[in-house]
Design a protein around this motif. Structure first.
Motif, PDB file in Angstrom:
ATOM      1  N   GLN A 132       0.823  -1.228   0.000  1.00 51.10           N
ATOM      2  CA  GLN A 132       0.000   0.000   0.000  1.00 51.10           C
ATOM      3  C   GLN A 132       0.852   1.271   0.000  1.00 51.10           C
ATOM      4  N   HIS A 133       1.987   1.255   0.674  1.00 48.55           N
ATOM      5  CA  HIS A 133       2.672   2.527   0.961  1.00 48.55           C
ATOM      6  C   HIS A 133       4.011   2.736   0.266  1.00 48.55           C
ATOM      7  N   VAL A 134       4.403   1.824  -0.618  1.00 52.23           N
ATOM      8  CA  VAL A 134       5.709   2.033  -1.254  1.00 52.23           C
ATOM      9  C   VAL A 134       5.550   2.237  -2.761  1.00 52.23           C
ATOM     10  N   LEU A 135       6.556   2.836  -3.360  1.00 49.33           N
ATOM     11  CA  LEU A 135       6.651   2.909  -4.811  1.00 49.33           C
ATOM     12  C   LEU A 135       7.650   1.842  -5.256  1.00 49.33           C
ATOM     13  N   THR A 136       7.558   1.473  -6.539  1.00 49.94           N
ATOM     14  CA  THR A 136       8.464   0.446  -7.071  1.00 49.94           C
ATOM     15  C   THR A 136       9.050   0.943  -8.391  1.00 49.94           C
ATOM     16  N   LEU A 137       9.989   0.190  -8.918  1.00 49.16           N
ATOM     17  CA  LEU A 137      10.577   0.560 -10.219  1.00 49.16           C
ATOM     18  C   LEU A 137      10.342  -0.577 -11.219  1.00 49.16           C
ATOM     19  N   ASP A 138       9.081  -0.969 -11.396  1.00 51.57           N
ATOM     20  CA  ASP A 138       8.808  -2.067 -12.317  1.00 51.57           C
ATOM     21  C   ASP A 138       8.663  -1.614 -13.765  1.00 51.57           C
ATOM     22  N   ASP A 139       8.220  -0.374 -13.973  1.00 51.28           N
ATOM     23  CA  ASP A 139       8.080   0.120 -15.349  1.00 51.28           C
ATOM     24  C   ASP A 139       8.214   1.641 -15.380  1.00 51.28           C
ATOM     25  N   VAL A 140       8.146   2.200 -16.578  1.00 47.44           N
ATOM     26  CA  VAL A 140       8.375   3.639 -16.755  1.00 47.44           C
ATOM     27  C   VAL A 140       7.340   4.461 -15.982  1.00 47.44           C
ATOM     28  N   ALA A 141       6.079   4.007 -16.003  1.00 40.52           N
ATOM     29  CA  ALA A 141       5.025   4.772 -15.324  1.00 40.52           C
ATOM     30  C   ALA A 141       5.352   4.909 -13.835  1.00 40.52           C
ATOM     31  N   GLN A 142       5.854   3.824 -13.218  1.00 44.45           N
ATOM     32  CA  GLN A 142       6.176   3.884 -11.795  1.00 44.45           C
ATOM     33  C   GLN A 142       7.405   4.759 -11.541  1.00 44.45           C
ATOM     34  N   GLU A 167      10.835  20.524  11.807  1.00 49.64           N
ATOM     35  CA  GLU A 167      11.631  19.416  11.251  1.00 49.64           C
ATOM     36  C   GLU A 167      11.867  19.684   9.769  1.00 49.64           C
ATOM     37  N   PRO A 168      12.875  20.469   9.411  1.00 49.37           N
ATOM     38  CA  PRO A 168      13.033  20.807   7.998  1.00 49.37           C
ATOM     39  C   PRO A 168      13.513  19.624   7.163  1.00 49.37           C
ATOM     40  N   GLY A 169      13.194  19.658   5.882  1.00 50.88           N
ATOM     41  CA  GLY A 169      13.735  18.649   4.969  1.00 50.88           C
ATOM     42  C   GLY A 169      12.753  17.556   4.617  1.00 50.88           C
ATOM     43  N   ILE A 170      13.250  16.582   3.850  1.00 51.46           N
ATOM     44  CA  ILE A 170      12.426  15.465   3.374  1.00 51.46           C
ATOM     45  C   ILE A 170      13.202  14.164   3.581  1.00 51.46           C
ATOM     46  N   ASP A 171      12.473  13.112   3.979  1.00 50.38           N
ATOM     47  CA  ASP A 171      13.096  11.798   4.190  1.00 50.38           C
ATOM     48  C   ASP A 171      12.674  10.842   3.078  1.00 50.38           C
ATOM     49  N   ILE A 172      13.667  10.189   2.491  1.00 49.58           N
ATOM     50  CA  ILE A 172      13.391   9.191   1.451  1.00 49.58           C
ATOM     51  C   ILE A 172      14.037   7.886   1.893  1.00 49.58           C
ATOM     52  N   VAL A 173      13.252   6.812   1.920  1.00 42.33           N
ATOM     53  CA  VAL A 173      13.811   5.516   2.332  1.00 42.33           C
ATOM     54  C   VAL A 173      13.779   4.561   1.141  1.00 42.33           C
ATOM     55  N   ILE A 174      14.926   3.945   0.875  1.00 34.61           N
ATOM     56  CA  ILE A 174      15.012   2.918  -0.163  1.00 34.61           C
ATOM     57  C   ILE A 174      15.216   1.589   0.547  1.00 34.61           C
ATOM     58  N   VAL A 175      14.302   0.660   0.352  1.00 36.91           N
ATOM     59  CA  VAL A 175      14.409  -0.645   1.006  1.00 36.91           C
ATOM     60  C   VAL A 175      15.118  -1.594   0.041  1.00 36.91           C
ATOM     61  N   THR A 270       8.804   6.124   0.071  1.00 39.20           N
ATOM     62  CA  THR A 270       9.501   4.849   0.299  1.00 39.20           C
ATOM     63  C   THR A 270       9.550   4.086  -1.016  1.00 39.20           C
ATOM     64  N   LEU A 271      10.740   3.664  -1.402  1.00 37.00           N
ATOM     65  CA  LEU A 271      10.861   2.867  -2.625  1.00 37.00           C
ATOM     66  C   LEU A 271      11.313   1.459  -2.256  1.00 37.00           C
ATOM     67  N   TRP A 272      10.617   0.459  -2.789  1.00 32.87           N
ATOM     68  CA  TRP A 272      10.937  -0.942  -2.474  1.00 32.87           C
ATOM     69  C   TRP A 272      11.797  -1.517  -3.595  1.00 32.87           C
ATOM     70  N   ALA A 273      13.024  -1.884  -3.259  1.00 34.71           N
ATOM     71  CA  ALA A 273      13.931  -2.462  -4.260  1.00 34.71           C
ATOM     72  C   ALA A 273      14.596  -3.686  -3.653  1.00 34.71           C
ATOM     73  N   ALA A 274      13.777  -4.522  -3.016  1.00 34.08           N
ATOM     74  CA  ALA A 274      14.350  -5.616  -2.220  1.00 34.08           C
ATOM     75  C   ALA A 274      14.218  -6.991  -2.868  1.00 34.08           C
ATOM     76  N   GLY A 275      13.796  -7.037  -4.114  1.00 34.95           N
ATOM     77  CA  GLY A 275      13.717  -8.351  -4.762  1.00 34.95           C
ATOM     78  C   GLY A 275      12.617  -8.397  -5.801  1.00 34.95           C
ATOM     79  N   VAL A 276      12.709  -9.380  -6.697  1.00 32.00           N
ATOM     80  CA  VAL A 276      11.704  -9.506  -7.764  1.00 32.00           C
ATOM     81  C   VAL A 276      11.154 -10.924  -7.818  1.00 32.00           C
ATOM     82  N   GLN A 277      10.021 -11.051  -8.480  1.00 31.30           N
ATOM     83  CA  GLN A 277       9.442 -12.354  -8.773  1.00 31.30           C
ATOM     84  C   GLN A 277       8.769 -12.260 -10.141  1.00 31.30           C
ATOM     85  N   ALA A 278       8.467 -13.394 -10.740  1.00 31.73           N
ATOM     86  CA  ALA A 278       7.807 -13.371 -12.051  1.00 31.73           C
ATOM     87  C   ALA A 278       6.372 -12.866 -11.889  1.00 31.73           C
TER      88      ALA A 278
END
Ligand SMILES: Cc1cc2nc3c(=O)[nH]c(=O)nc-3n(C[C@H](O)[C@H](O)[C@H](O)COP(=O)(O)OP(=O)(O)OC[C@H]3O[C@@H](n4cnc5c(N)ncnc54)[C@H](O)[C@@H]3O)c2cc1C
Length: 430
Positions: A132-142, A167-175, A270-278
């Motif tokens: 629900q809460h993360v973005l991914t890098l599966d295709d151009v649209a994402q 609390e100035p600034g922005i936090d970006i988490v890459i998993v 939050t970007l999820w880059a922790a693994g892929v599956q078919a």
């Protein structure tokens, strides 16, 4: 004349369609049809540069219809929903335009031989909240969604800071500290600096654009030698990126990532880059698959359960006698496309089994550096780093262009890209 249908026009599928079009289709030996859900091809290993705003996908994308016309194959746009293996037909969903109007109804395409080159999708490993809460890098649209959120997030944080936020600034988490996570973090750090230069935000790009990588293992880039992993971590830390190792994610909330020790990491994106599956489709075809839904294939890349179906690239479970399981990489998809072009496209087809050769692995650390290993045919591995490794990394994309367009067009494209880079902002601003 037999019909070869290839589903998926990615790193493997488009190269195979191009090669088969040039050999079998142009000489009248076979009809070759490529099916993809999108109208254009973008080479997936560069998706992190779309997410960071470095590359414009519109400029770099290849039109399937134009490639098909030039190389003698047909292109059918549509999302494949299923395969009737008895009737040998591939079922396509209706094609719906952006305004909701139906361009084409649901339809099906018959085949004699089917090649599945469906790629992969993000694997959330069942972590609560990730879907629900993360973005991914599966295709151009994402990747484009990520870029827009990144720029908007910097603008908003800058405005909050100007208004005196506590609390100035922005936090970006890459998993995930594999190649995707590391490459994206390095590019983002450079984009944050460029956005400050263009006055898109007025924050300190290092102190106020806080990028964290959470990696569950003890090292970044676990597929590389320990020395190179440590070198990559040092490089990222020097850019101001926080690298947190031995940190496994337990849950993702709307504005935070929580680790298994209860540590809370605030996160606007939050970007999820922790693994892929078919893709899920692979598990619905009645073919044998592994726990990552990859289709089990034999030595000639034929599905174990159906001799008329082949699978290549990330969606295939290919086991080689010496190197074992073939990893989900563009170089594997390329080698498999090359192999199948010889098996399916030649008048006297190749009879030897597919043999994967590992040429090594390179990971970009931003515009000027990379780390990795190159593997000699004897199996000996050579560590490379710095600007030379970065140059070799750039050549991987040029090699893909040669496979699709030939050397002359790739050279012209390289010059055009260089000129465009000199004339455009170093990061896409809108
Ligand atoms: C950020 C990033 C960096 C990477 N870096 C590297 C690297 O440095 N080196 C390397 O070797 N590998 C790298 N990879 C991995 C590499 O991109 C993949 O291994 C490779 O793209 C797999 O090729 P493929 O042909 O199997 O699938 P893809 O290239 O993913 O193509 C799959 C195609 O199938 C289409 N498709 C899927 N489902 C359907 C459907 N149901 N109907 C119609 N069409 C469908 C998709 O639209 C897509 O065009 C990277 C990946 C990412 C995300």
């Amino acid at each position: 004349m037999e019909t070869i249908v290839i589903v998926g026009g990615g790193a493997g599928g488009l190269e195979l369609a191009t090669r088969l079009g040039n050999s079998a289709a142009k000489t009248g030996r076979a009809r070759v049809v490529l099916v993809d859900r999108w109208p254009t091809h973008f080479w997936k290993p560069l998706l992190h540069t779309v997410a960071s705003g470095k590359h414009d996908p519109q400029v770099m994308a290849i039109d399937y219809a134009a490639q098909a016309a030039e190389h003698g194959f047909e292109f059918a746009r549509g999302e494949v929903l299923g395969v009737d293996r008895e009737a040998r037909r591939v079922a396509l969903a209706p094609w719906i335009a952006d305004d909701g109007a139906e361009v084409l109804p649901a339809r099906s395409i018959g085949y004699d031989k089917l090649v599945l080159a469906l790629g992969s999708v993000t694997n959330f490993f069942g972590v609560p909240g990730a879907g629900q809460h993360v973005l991914t890098l599966d295709d151009v649209a994402q990747a484009e969604t990520f870029r827009q959120r990144f720029i908007d997030g910097c603008i908003q944080a800058s405005a909050r800071q100007a208004a005196g936020a506590q609390e100035p600034g922005i936090d970006i988490v890459i998993v995930g500290g594999g190649a995707t996570g590391v490459e994206l973090a390095a590019e983002l750090s450079h984009s944050a600096r460029a956005l400050a230069r263009y006055n898109v935000h007025a924050m300190d790009p290092v102190r106020h654009v806080r990028i964290r990588i959470l990696e569950r293992g003890p090292l970044l880039l676990p597929h590389l030698h320990q020395r190179l992993s440590k070198r990559a971590a040092r490089h990222l830390r020097a850019l101001g990126i926080k690298v947190l190792l031995d940190t496994a994610v337990a849950r993702v909330d709307a504005g935070a990532v929580i680790d298994t020790d209860g540590g809370i990491y605030p996160s606007a994106i939050t970007l999820w880059a922790a693994g892929v599956q078919a893709p899920a489709l692979c598990a619905t075809l009645g073919l044998g698959t592994n726990r990552l839904r990859q289709i089990a294939v034999g030595p000639s890349l034929q599905a174990l359960d159906d001799a008329n179906v082949y699978a290549i690239g990330d969606c295939a479970n290919v086991l080689c006698p010496i190197l074992g399981k073939v990893p989900p990489r563009a170089q594997a998809a390329h080698q498999q496309a090359l192999y199948l072009a010889q098996v399916l496209g030649q008048a006297s087809p190749l009879d030897a089994p597919f043999a994967y050769r590992d040429y090594g692995s390179l990971v970009s650390l931003g515009p000027l550096a990379a780390v990795g290993v190159l593997t000699h045919s004897s199996g000996r591995k050579y560590a490379v780093g710095g600007a030379l490794a970065r140059l070799l990394y750039s050549l991987m994309y040029r090699k893909h262009q040669v496979a699709l367009h030939g050397v002359v067009r790739m050279s012209a494209q390289t010059v055009a890209d260089w000129i465009r880079e000199k004339l455009s902002p170093s990061v896409r601003l809108h």
